[in-house]
Design a protein around this motif. Structure first.
Motif, PDB file in Angstrom:
ATOM      1  N   VAL A  73       0.841  -1.206   0.000  1.00 27.38           N
ATOM      2  CA  VAL A  73       0.000   0.000   0.000  1.00 27.38           C
ATOM      3  C   VAL A  73       0.874   1.253   0.000  1.00 27.38           C
ATOM      4  CG1 VAL A  73      -1.659   1.339   1.359  1.00 27.38           C
ATOM      5  CG2 VAL A  73      -1.992  -1.119   1.045  1.00 27.38           C
ATOM      6  N   ILE A  76       1.878   2.159  -3.421  1.00 25.87           N
ATOM      7  CA  ILE A  76       0.778   2.734  -4.223  1.00 25.87           C
ATOM      8  C   ILE A  76       0.527   4.192  -3.868  1.00 25.87           C
ATOM      9  CG2 ILE A  76      -1.721   2.604  -4.661  1.00 25.87           C
ATOM     10  CD1 ILE A  76      -1.483  -0.452  -4.239  1.00 25.87           C
ATOM     11  N   ILE A  77       0.565   4.512  -2.581  1.00 23.57           N
ATOM     12  CA  ILE A  77       0.223   5.890  -2.179  1.00 23.57           C
ATOM     13  C   ILE A  77       1.451   6.800  -2.165  1.00 23.57           C
ATOM     14  CG2 ILE A  77      -1.828   5.205  -0.876  1.00 23.57           C
ATOM     15  CD1 ILE A  77      -0.284   5.380   1.693  1.00 23.57           C
ATOM     16  N   GLU A  79       4.500   6.478  -0.750  1.00 24.69           N
ATOM     17  CA  GLU A  79       5.352   6.594   0.435  1.00 24.69           C
ATOM     18  C   GLU A  79       6.487   5.583   0.343  1.00 24.69           C
ATOM     19  OE1 GLU A  79       2.805   6.226   3.839  1.00 24.69           O
ATOM     20  OE2 GLU A  79       1.870   8.185   3.489  1.00 24.69           O
ATOM     21  N   ALA A  84       7.750   2.496   5.806  1.00 30.65           N
ATOM     22  CA  ALA A  84       6.430   2.087   6.307  1.00 30.65           C
ATOM     23  C   ALA A  84       6.534   0.758   7.067  1.00 30.65           C
ATOM     24  CB  ALA A  84       5.436   1.971   5.149  1.00 30.65           C
TER      25      ALA A  84
END
Lengths: 112, 396
Positions: A73, A76-77, A79, A84
C-alpha cells in the motif's frame, strides 16, 4: 452466533470430549472438532466445540502478512515502503519478542 | 504471557497501528474511486461478529466517506423462518421439552403481537412449556439423558455451529429421546443472493466482501473464491479484532486499485486455512445433506440449508413427528425491515420501528433479538448514523 472464544486444553477425555480452560476460572467440557489435539494446545471454542487450534506460527504468519500489505500500500500511495514497514515493525516489536522469546523476531519480518 | 492475551493486545488495543491504517485507507480510497469510477466503495460483511466489531469499535468513524461498510446476511437467528419457530412452539405446547440457544429463545413469530398468540419460545415457557436454554448441543444431550423425556433440539446456526452437531451425531452420542429440528443455514448462497440484489438494482454495487472468519475456519477461505472469479469482487477473510477489519478494508482497496483480484485473501491467518477444517468438513458431510431452505423475510434460497441424512432420520424431528412444510408466506411482523437489513439494502436506522417500537428488551423483529443481529448491535453500540439520528431527534 459465530463468536468463538480462545481456550487452553486441560485434558482430553475421549475421542469426542476435551476439557478446556476458558480463563477466569471457567473450565468446560467441549466436543472435539479438530485433528491431533494435545493437552496445552490453544484452541478456539464455539458453541461447545473446538473449531480450530491457535498457534504461534499462525500469529507470526498473520503479523508478517500485515507487513506485506503495508509495504504494497505504501508503494501505491507514494510513500517509502521500507520506512512504512520499519514503522510497523516498531509497533509490533513487543508481541514479536513475546512470541519469539528473543530479539531475533524483527529480523524474521524484514525479508520480503 | 498467554498467547490469546498477546493476540488481544496486538489486534485490539493497538492505537498506533489503527491510526496508521486509518491514514493509509484515507490516502488510498480516493485513488480507488478515481480508478474504478465508483461513487462509494461499498464493502459487505457476512458475519454478525464482524458487524459487532465494526460498530462496537467505531471502525466506520475511522474511515472516510469514500468507504461504506455494510452488514449483509450474517446472523442465522435473524433469518430463521417464522414457520420453524411456530413448529417448535407447537411441539413445546404439545409436551416436548425444547432445547435452544439463548439467541433463539426470544425470537418472535410473524404474528407474535396478536392477542391469543404464543409468539416465542419464551412465551411458551411462560405458558407452562418445558423450554431450556443451553450453551451447547452437548449440554442438551447430557440433560436429555437424565430423565429420558421426549425432547427436541432447535438446531440453528451457520457453518461454524454445524460441527458441534455433526461430531456428536457421527460419534453416536445422541440419546433416543432427543430429536433434532434443523434450521441450519449456509452462508455463501445468501451472500451471493445479497450481492446480486445490489448488482441487479440501481444501488451502488458491492465492491468488496469481508468473508466470515469462523465460518471460513470450517469451510475454508477457498469457499469465497467465486467472488473474485465470477463477480470480480475482492474477498478477504478477516479476524474479529479492529485491526483485522481495518487490514481487510485496506486489502480490498489495494486489490481494487491494482486490479489484481485473484483468489480470496486470508487476513485471519492465525486461525483460517485455505482448505478449512477438513476434519470437521468430513464429519458434517457424513451427517448432513444440503437442502433448499427459507430465509426469513426473503423466501427460499436453493441449496442454502442443511438437514440430517437418511441414516439419521430416526432423530429428525420433522420426519419422526410428521411436520409438514407449508409454502413460504411473508413472515416479518408489520413494518419490520429485517429482510432489507439482512440484505444490506437498508441500515437499521432506516427502519421506522428501530429504537421506537423495536428495542433489545422488547424486540419486534428478528434482527433485534440476537446479540449479533445488525439492529441489536446498532441499538447497543450505536453508530455514526445512529448518533446523527439522535441529534436529529433532539432538534439540534
Amino acid at each position: 452466533m459465530c463468536w468463538a472464544v480462545p481456550a487452553k486444553v486441560v485434558s482430553i477425555d475421549s475421542d469426542v470430549v476435551a476439557t478446556v480452560d476458558l480463563g477466569g476460572g471457567s473450565i468446560k467440557k467441549v466436543a472435539i472438532g479438530v485433528n491431533d489435539l494435545k493437552v496445552g494446545d490453544y484452541v478456539l471454542v464455539h458453541a461447545g466445540v473446538i473449531i480450530e487450534k491457535l498457534t504461534k506460527e499462525g500469529v507470526l504468519e498473520n503479523i508478517k502478512f500485515i507487513s506485506d500489505q503495508i509495504r504494497e500500500v505504501a508503494t501505491i500511495i507514494g510513500e517509502d515502503p521500507e520506512k512504512a514497514v520499519k514503522d510497523y515493525l516498531e509497533v509490533v516489536s513487543g508481541i514479536l519478542e513475546e512470541i519469539n522469546g528473543d530479539e531475533n523476531g524483527q529480523n524474521n519480518f524484514s525479508s520480503r | 504471557m498467554e498467547l490469546p492475551k498477546e493476540i488481544e493486545i496486538f489486534f485490539r488495543e493497538n492505537a498506533p497501528l489503527a491510526k496508521k491504517l486509518s491514514e493509509e485507507t484515507a490516502k488510498l480510497s480516493p485513488k480507488v474511486k478515481e480508478k474504478t469510477g465508483l461513487d462509494v466503495i461499498k464493502i459487505m460483511n457476512f458475519c454478525g461478529s464482524h458487524e459487532w466489531t465494526t460498530t462496537h469499535y467505531g471502525i466506520r468513524a475511522l474511515l472516510t466517506e469514500d468507504v461504506e461498510l455494510i452488514p449483509g446476511p450474517g446472523c442465522p437467528v435473524c433469518v430463521t423462518p417464522s414457520s420453524d419457530i411456530e413448529n417448535v412452539i407447537k411441539l413445546a405446547m404439545d409436551g416436548y421439552r425444547i432445547y435452544t440457544f439463548g439467541d433463539a429463545y426470544k425470537l418472535p413469530t410473524v404474528n407474535h403481537y396478536k392477542t391469543g398468540q404464543i409468539g416465542s419460545l419464551e412465551e411458551a415457557k411462560g405458558n407452562g412449556a418445558d423450554v431450556r436454554i443451553v450453551y451447547s448441543f452437548a449440554d442438551a444431550i447430557e440433560d436429555a439423558k437424565k430423565d429420558g423425556k421426549p425432547s427436541v433440539f432447535f438446531g440453528i446456526g451457520f457453518e461454524t455451529t454445524v460441527p458441534s452437531y455433526a461430531v456428536l451425531f457421527a460419534k453416536g452420542k445422541i440419546p433416543k429421546n432427543l430429536l433434532f429440528y434443523s434450521s441450519m443455514k449456509l452462508t455463501a448462497p445468501a451472500a451471493v443472493y445479497a450481492v446480486k440484489v445490489h448488482k441487479e438494482s440501481k444501488r451502488t454495487p458491492v465492491a468488496g466482501v469481508i468473508g466470515p472468519g469462523h465460518v471460513s475456519t470450517i469451510i475454508g477461505a477457498k469457499s469465497w473464491d467465486f467472488f473474485p472469479k465470477e463477480f470480480n469482487i475482492p474477498a478477504v477473510v478477516s479476524g474479529f479484532e479492529p485491526i483485522d477489519i481495518m487490514i481487510a478494508v485496506l486489502i480490498i482497496l489495494k486489490n481494487l486499485y491494482t486490479g489484481n483480484i485473484g483468489l480470496t485473501d486470508v487476513e485471519y491467518k492465525r486461525v483460517v486455512k485455505r482448505e478449512g477444517n477438513v476434519y470437521a468438513q468430513d464429519l458434517v458431510n457424513d451427517v448432513f445433506r444440503v437442502v433448499d431452505t427459507i430465509w426469513r423475510g426473503i423466501g427460499n434460497i436453493p441449496e442454502s440449508g442443511l438437514d440430517l441424512k437418511d441414516e439419521f432420520k430416526e432423530y429428525n424431528a420433522r420426519e419422526e413427528l410428521g411436520i409438514k412444510e407449508k409454502p413460504w408466506d411473508y413472515d416479518l411482523p408489520p413494518g419490520c425491515k429485517c429482510n432489507e437489513v439482512t440484505l444490506g439494502t437498508a441500515y437499521p436506522t432506516d427502519c421506522p420501528l428501530f429504537m421506537k417500537a423495536c428495542t433489545p428488551s422488547r424486540p419486534w423483529g428478528p434482527c433485534m433479538v440476537s446479540s449479533e443481529g445488525a439492529c441489536s448491535v446498532w441499538a447497543r453500540f450505536g453508530s455514526h448514523k445512529r448518533i446523527l439520528e439522535i441529534i436529529k431527534e433532539g432538534g439540534s
